[in-house]
Design a protein around this motif. Structure first.
Motif, mmCIF file in Angstrom:
data_model
loop_
_atom_site.group_PDB
_atom_site.id
_atom_site.type_symbol
_atom_site.label_atom_id
_atom_site.label_comp_id
_atom_site.label_asym_id
_atom_site.label_seq_id
_atom_site.Cartn_x
_atom_site.Cartn_y
_atom_site.Cartn_z
ATOM 1 N N CYS A 153 0.830 -1.210 0.000
ATOM 2 C CA CYS A 153 0.000 0.000 0.000
ATOM 3 C C CYS A 153 0.865 1.261 0.000
ATOM 4 O O CYS A 153 0.344 2.382 -0.052
ATOM 5 C CB CYS A 153 -0.958 0.008 1.190
ATOM 6 S SG CYS A 153 -2.434 -1.008 0.922
ATOM 7 N N ASN A 154 2.178 1.050 0.100
ATOM 8 C CA ASN A 154 3.127 2.148 -0.072
ATOM 9 C C ASN A 154 2.885 3.322 0.887
ATOM 10 O O ASN A 154 2.752 4.474 0.475
ATOM 11 C CB ASN A 154 3.110 2.647 -1.526
ATOM 12 C CG ASN A 154 4.314 3.484 -1.868
ATOM 13 O OD1 ASN A 154 5.374 3.336 -1.248
ATOM 14 N ND2 ASN A 154 4.169 4.375 -2.835
ATOM 15 N N HIS A 155 2.796 3.005 2.185
ATOM 16 C CA HIS A 155 2.666 4.031 3.232
ATOM 17 C C HIS A 155 1.393 4.872 3.095
ATOM 18 O O HIS A 155 1.392 6.074 3.371
ATOM 19 C CB HIS A 155 3.889 4.949 3.245
ATOM 20 C CG HIS A 155 5.191 4.224 3.379
ATOM 21 N ND1 HIS A 155 5.551 3.540 4.517
ATOM 22 C CD2 HIS A 155 6.207 4.064 2.502
ATOM 23 C CE1 HIS A 155 6.744 2.994 4.345
ATOM 24 N NE2 HIS A 155 7.159 3.287 3.130
ATOM 25 N N GLN A 156 0.326 4.251 2.689
ATOM 26 C CA GLN A 156 -0.949 4.951 2.552
ATOM 27 C C GLN A 156 -1.468 5.392 3.932
ATOM 28 O O GLN A 156 -1.580 4.587 4.855
ATOM 29 C CB GLN A 156 -1.979 4.026 1.898
ATOM 30 C CG GLN A 156 -3.407 4.540 1.913
ATOM 31 C CD GLN A 156 -3.567 5.794 1.095
ATOM 32 O OE1 GLN A 156 -3.065 5.891 -0.014
ATOM 33 N NE2 GLN A 156 -4.260 6.775 1.645
ATOM 34 N N PRO A 157 -1.803 6.685 4.116
ATOM 35 C CA PRO A 157 -2.370 7.142 5.391
ATOM 36 C C PRO A 157 -3.693 6.431 5.686
ATOM 37 O O PRO A 157 -4.476 6.153 4.769
ATOM 38 C CB PRO A 157 -2.589 8.637 5.168
ATOM 39 C CG PRO A 157 -1.607 8.999 4.100
ATOM 40 C CD PRO A 157 -1.564 7.810 3.191
ATOM 41 N N SER A 158 -3.924 6.134 6.946
ATOM 42 C CA SER A 158 -5.143 5.442 7.349
ATOM 43 C C SER A 158 -5.948 6.326 8.298
ATOM 44 O O SER A 158 -5.502 7.403 8.691
ATOM 45 C CB SER A 158 -4.791 4.117 8.037
ATOM 46 O OG SER A 158 -3.969 4.355 9.166
ATOM 47 N N VAL A 159 -7.146 5.868 8.657
ATOM 48 C CA VAL A 159 -7.994 6.598 9.592
ATOM 49 C C VAL A 159 -8.525 5.637 10.650
ATOM 50 O O VAL A 159 -8.647 4.434 10.400
ATOM 51 C CB VAL A 159 -9.184 7.285 8.886
ATOM 52 C CG1 VAL A 159 -8.703 8.396 7.967
ATOM 53 C CG2 VAL A 159 -10.030 6.287 8.116
ATOM 54 N N PRO A 160 -8.862 6.157 11.834
ATOM 55 C CA PRO A 160 -9.379 5.291 12.895
ATOM 56 C C PRO A 160 -10.787 4.780 12.562
ATOM 57 O O PRO A 160 -11.574 5.469 11.915
ATOM 58 C CB PRO A 160 -9.423 6.214 14.123
ATOM 59 C CG PRO A 160 -8.694 7.450 13.735
ATOM 60 C CD PRO A 160 -8.730 7.546 12.266
ATOM 61 N N VAL A 161 -11.074 3.577 13.035
ATOM 62 C CA VAL A 161 -12.393 2.994 12.836
ATOM 63 C C VAL A 161 -12.661 1.998 13.957
ATOM 64 O O VAL A 161 -11.721 1.492 14.587
ATOM 65 C CB VAL A 161 -12.481 2.289 11.457
ATOM 66 C CG1 VAL A 161 -11.613 1.039 11.425
ATOM 67 C CG2 VAL A 161 -13.925 1.955 11.091
ATOM 68 N N ALA A 162 -13.917 1.737 14.208
ATOM 69 C CA ALA A 162 -14.299 0.744 15.219
ATOM 70 C C ALA A 162 -15.002 -0.421 14.539
ATOM 71 O O ALA A 162 -15.562 -0.277 13.451
ATOM 72 C CB ALA A 162 -15.221 1.373 16.260
ATOM 73 N N VAL A 163 -14.974 -1.573 15.173
ATOM 74 C CA VAL A 163 -15.692 -2.734 14.643
ATOM 75 C C VAL A 163 -16.978 -2.979 15.421
ATOM 76 O O VAL A 163 -17.749 -3.870 15.092
ATOM 77 C CB VAL A 163 -14.801 -3.997 14.676
ATOM 78 C CG1 VAL A 163 -13.619 -3.831 13.739
ATOM 79 C CG2 VAL A 163 -14.319 -4.300 16.096
ATOM 80 N N THR A 164 -17.210 -2.160 16.449
ATOM 81 C CA THR A 164 -18.440 -2.266 17.225
ATOM 82 C C THR A 164 -18.778 -0.906 17.809
ATOM 83 O O THR A 164 -17.890 -0.089 18.058
ATOM 84 C CB THR A 164 -18.307 -3.297 18.361
ATOM 85 O OG1 THR A 164 -19.515 -3.282 19.166
ATOM 86 C CG2 THR A 164 -17.128 -2.977 19.258
ATOM 87 N N GLN A 165 -20.048 -0.656 18.015
ATOM 88 C CA GLN A 165 -20.504 0.603 18.594
ATOM 89 C C GLN A 165 -20.523 0.543 20.123
ATOM 90 O O GLN A 165 -20.712 1.565 20.772
ATOM 91 C CB GLN A 165 -21.919 0.919 18.105
ATOM 92 C CG GLN A 165 -22.017 1.264 16.631
ATOM 93 C CD GLN A 165 -21.516 2.657 16.321
ATOM 94 O OE1 GLN A 165 -20.353 2.862 15.976
ATOM 95 N NE2 GLN A 165 -22.381 3.634 16.460
ATOM 96 N N LYS A 166 -20.327 -0.628 20.683
ATOM 97 C CA LYS A 166 -20.432 -0.799 22.128
ATOM 98 C C LYS A 166 -19.113 -0.445 22.825
ATOM 99 O O LYS A 166 -18.055 -0.940 22.436
ATOM 100 C CB LYS A 166 -20.813 -2.242 22.457
ATOM 101 C CG LYS A 166 -22.193 -2.630 21.933
ATOM 102 C CD LYS A 166 -22.546 -4.054 22.310
ATOM 103 C CE LYS A 166 -23.929 -4.424 21.810
ATOM 104 N NZ LYS A 166 -24.279 -5.834 22.176
ATOM 105 N N PRO A 167 -19.165 0.401 23.844
ATOM 106 C CA PRO A 167 -17.941 0.778 24.560
ATOM 107 C C PRO A 167 -17.357 -0.379 25.356
ATOM 108 O O PRO A 167 -18.077 -1.255 25.834
ATOM 109 C CB PRO A 167 -18.418 1.906 25.490
ATOM 110 C CG PRO A 167 -19.880 1.654 25.676
ATOM 111 C CD PRO A 167 -20.356 1.086 24.373
ATOM 112 N N GLY A 168 -16.034 -0.382 25.459
ATOM 113 C CA GLY A 168 -15.355 -1.380 26.267
ATOM 114 C C GLY A 168 -15.242 -2.744 25.631
ATOM 115 O O GLY A 168 -14.806 -3.697 26.275
ATOM 116 N N LYS A 169 -15.591 -2.870 24.345
ATOM 117 C CA LYS A 169 -15.575 -4.173 23.685
ATOM 118 C C LYS A 169 -14.327 -4.401 22.840
ATOM 119 O O LYS A 169 -13.867 -5.527 22.698
ATOM 120 C CB LYS A 169 -16.817 -4.328 22.805
ATOM 121 C CG LYS A 169 -18.127 -4.359 23.567
ATOM 122 C CD LYS A 169 -18.197 -5.556 24.494
ATOM 123 C CE LYS A 169 -19.540 -5.622 25.203
ATOM 124 N NZ LYS A 169 -19.625 -6.779 26.125
#
Length: 212
Positions: A113-129
């Motif tokens: 991917c040649n140092h492609q910038p990424s962004v934060p994401v979650a895999v669940t909407q539930k906190p603490g998971k």
């Protein structure tokens, strides 16, 4: 997952949000404007999700100096849910865009991917998971954080919507060049992929049948 070694008393001279964002790992977060937090419409329903909601809100707005681990944890949870809502607003997306362009979210760990910038994401909407993950717009995959400090950041700060709304809003930031595919070779020759050959052969046979 929302907790850390934070002590309110040690930062009593600083606004709560400022001291919270200064903790290691929280560099992924943006500062939610006070005006957004004070607007009750933006916080609709959060009183049902956060214990000691009123006390937690007072702590975030620096209207209380009560120092309690329980209340601090509630304040962290409340800020996380507020942050999740803020980053999908036009102003929040703009703040995150500036962080993205400065490379504050890191790069995709995939070599091709040649140092492609990424962004934060979650895999669940539930906190603490689960902790925050990172989404690469080139290979369309998500990855665990490389920094051990970011492993302690709950994915709920960003939710499952932000990353994809971000690139829908700023489509010019989506890489135009597709990700490179690694091709296995032996002595310089590509390895014969029997399954791929069968799929191409079957597709060709179907096409010829349709033309008949």
């Amino acid at each position: 997952m929302l907790s850390s070694s934070y002590s309110y008393g040690s930062f009593s001279e600083m606004p709560w949000v400022t001291s919270f964002l200064s903790e290691r790992g929280n560099d992924l977060l943006c500062e939610v404007p006070v005006e957004f937090i004070e607007d009750s419409f933006n916080l609709t329903g959060l009183d049902q999700q956060v214990p000691y909601y009123d006390d937690a809100l007072d702590i975030i707005l620096d209207e209380s100096t009560v120092d309690s681990d329980v209340l601090q944890e509630s304040a962290r949870l409340l800020y996380a849910l507020i942050h999740q809502r803020y980053v999908i607003t036009p102003y929040g997306l703009g703040d995150m865009k500036r962080k993205y362009k400065r490379g504050e979210f890191g790069k995709c760990p995939r070599v091709l991917c040649n140092h492609q910038p990424s962004v934060p994401v979650a895999v669940t909407q539930k906190p603490g998971k689960d902790c925050v993950r990172f989404f690469c717009p080139r290979c369309k995959n998500i990855y665990f954080p490389k920094s051990r400090y970011h492993e302690g950041v709950d994915g709920v700060f960003f939710g499952t919507t932000f990353a994809h709304l971000f690139f829908m809003t700023y489509s010019d930031l989506i890489p135009q060049e597709p990700p490179h595919e690694y091709v296995p070779r032996i002595f310089g020759f590509r390895i014969f992929d029997e399954e791929a050959y069968k799929r191409r052969h079957e597709a060709k046979a179907i096409k010829m049948k349709e033309e008949d």
